[in-house]
Design an enzyme around this catalytic site. Sequence first.
Site, PDB file in Angstrom:
ATOM      1  N   SER A  59       0.796  -1.232   0.000  1.00 28.92           N
ATOM      2  CA  SER A  59       0.000   0.000   0.000  1.00 28.92           C
ATOM      3  C   SER A  59       0.824   1.276   0.000  1.00 28.92           C
ATOM      4  O   SER A  59       0.248   2.369  -0.101  1.00 28.92           O
ATOM      5  CB  SER A  59      -0.973   0.007   1.176  1.00 28.92           C
ATOM      6  OG  SER A  59      -2.024  -0.903   0.941  1.00 28.92           O
ATOM      7  N   LYS A  62       0.046   3.336  -3.014  1.00 24.57           N
ATOM      8  CA  LYS A  62      -1.097   4.239  -3.110  1.00 24.57           C
ATOM      9  C   LYS A  62      -0.688   5.705  -3.274  1.00 24.57           C
ATOM     10  O   LYS A  62      -1.298   6.449  -4.051  1.00 24.57           O
ATOM     11  CB  LYS A  62      -1.992   4.087  -1.873  1.00 24.57           C
ATOM     12  CG  LYS A  62      -2.775   2.788  -1.834  1.00 24.57           C
ATOM     13  CD  LYS A  62      -3.624   2.704  -0.570  1.00 24.57           C
ATOM     14  CE  LYS A  62      -4.621   1.559  -0.629  1.00 24.57           C
ATOM     15  NZ  LYS A  62      -3.994   0.231  -0.627  1.00 24.57           N
ATOM     16  N   TYR A 170     -10.841   2.058   4.733  1.00 23.24           N
ATOM     17  CA  TYR A 170      -9.660   1.757   3.941  1.00 23.24           C
ATOM     18  C   TYR A 170      -9.983   0.632   2.960  1.00 23.24           C
ATOM     19  O   TYR A 170     -10.477  -0.424   3.378  1.00 23.24           O
ATOM     20  CB  TYR A 170      -8.522   1.353   4.874  1.00 23.24           C
ATOM     21  CG  TYR A 170      -7.175   1.230   4.222  1.00 23.24           C
ATOM     22  CD1 TYR A 170      -6.592   2.326   3.599  1.00 23.24           C
ATOM     23  CD2 TYR A 170      -6.492   0.028   4.231  1.00 23.24           C
ATOM     24  CE1 TYR A 170      -5.349   2.216   3.008  1.00 23.24           C
ATOM     25  CE2 TYR A 170      -5.245  -0.088   3.651  1.00 23.24           C
ATOM     26  CZ  TYR A 170      -4.684   1.003   3.035  1.00 23.24           C
ATOM     27  OH  TYR A 170      -3.446   0.897   2.446  1.00 23.24           O
TER      28      TYR A 170
END
Length: 380
Positions: A59, A62, A170
């Site tokens: 992540s 991101k 999330y």
Amino acid sequence: MSYSRFEDALAKAVAERRIAGAVALVTDRDGALYEHAHGARTAGQDVAMDAGTLFWIASMTKALVSVGALKLVEAGKLTLDEDLARLIPEFADLQVLDGVDADGKPKVRPARSPITLRRLLSHTSGFAYGFTSPDLLAWATATGAADPSSGSRAAHKQPLVFDPGQDYIYGIGIDWAGVVIEAASGQRLDAYLAEHVTGPLGMADTGFKLSPDQAARAASVHVRGPEGVMPIPFGLPPEPEVLPGGGGLYSTAGDYGRFLRMLMGSGPQLLSEATLRELATLQTAPGVGGFKSALPGMSHDYDPYPGMPTGYGLATLITPDPTGDGRRGGSLTWAGLANTYYWADPVDGRGGVLMTQLLPFADPEVLELFKALERDAYGV
């Protein structure tokens, strides 16, 4: 500046086989101040961690994809608040989970508001992960739906867990943002990032696929067993229909340090000062940003700063107050599933990266290592 507390703690964790190894980096606006590697790329093997070791950063992808999307906003090809159904047909008829029926099966209803880029980037779109939403996990179990990690575009069209713009969770919003980038730019996501983000920053070891040389330098993903950490088989789908913009990149600590310098306003600048300010502005209600895990084998619960009114911006979690471990208020931070972590402090002009490869996420010992790195970086 001494990093003895961090180095001693890391050496102890490796010696006790709590982790296989790690690479850490601290940078200011001018370049790396400190880099340290210790341990092995794969537990039980002799190849040592070093500055060239590649990690699946999950992540931490991101933030890079979010910056790529914001570049398209600056170019006039996207806006933050338009209905993205004009670009993404799947967004025209999204459903929202709405309890269960008499047989205990999940019910859905039409979404009452549109998907926008702002909502995708700030995790307020209603898209979740199975490990952050028991309701979505129950829906997937009841329907037998494929997981988005399969790389299938159809698997990404899952029901929302709330109406867009009404809450925070999330989830896979940044994977969809990658699809939006492709639709708006006419380029595959990997090519777009290479041309507009990683390439200009000189991040030569950052990408969705590993070359043979990079594969030889990659660290293994590990879990803890009775005898200590042990490597596990790990690999992303080799030719996914949807490149995982929410978690598919590999990188090095040094490469990510280049990205952190950009976030702190130094080096090659990808975004205007105004967009950087917007990126670092809370887009959510204060007091959100972590999650309760519905799959403990994948992730522990994660609330990095209990009691602080954290929230998500347009690319990262924002810590509006000083952390007490060195960082100033207004710092940017997030992490990757295999226990990789970063911060960028635009006020002080200091950032840091800690790269390990260990599941499940939010490992308490690795979080303590990350805290020790921050404390040594600021001399706290």
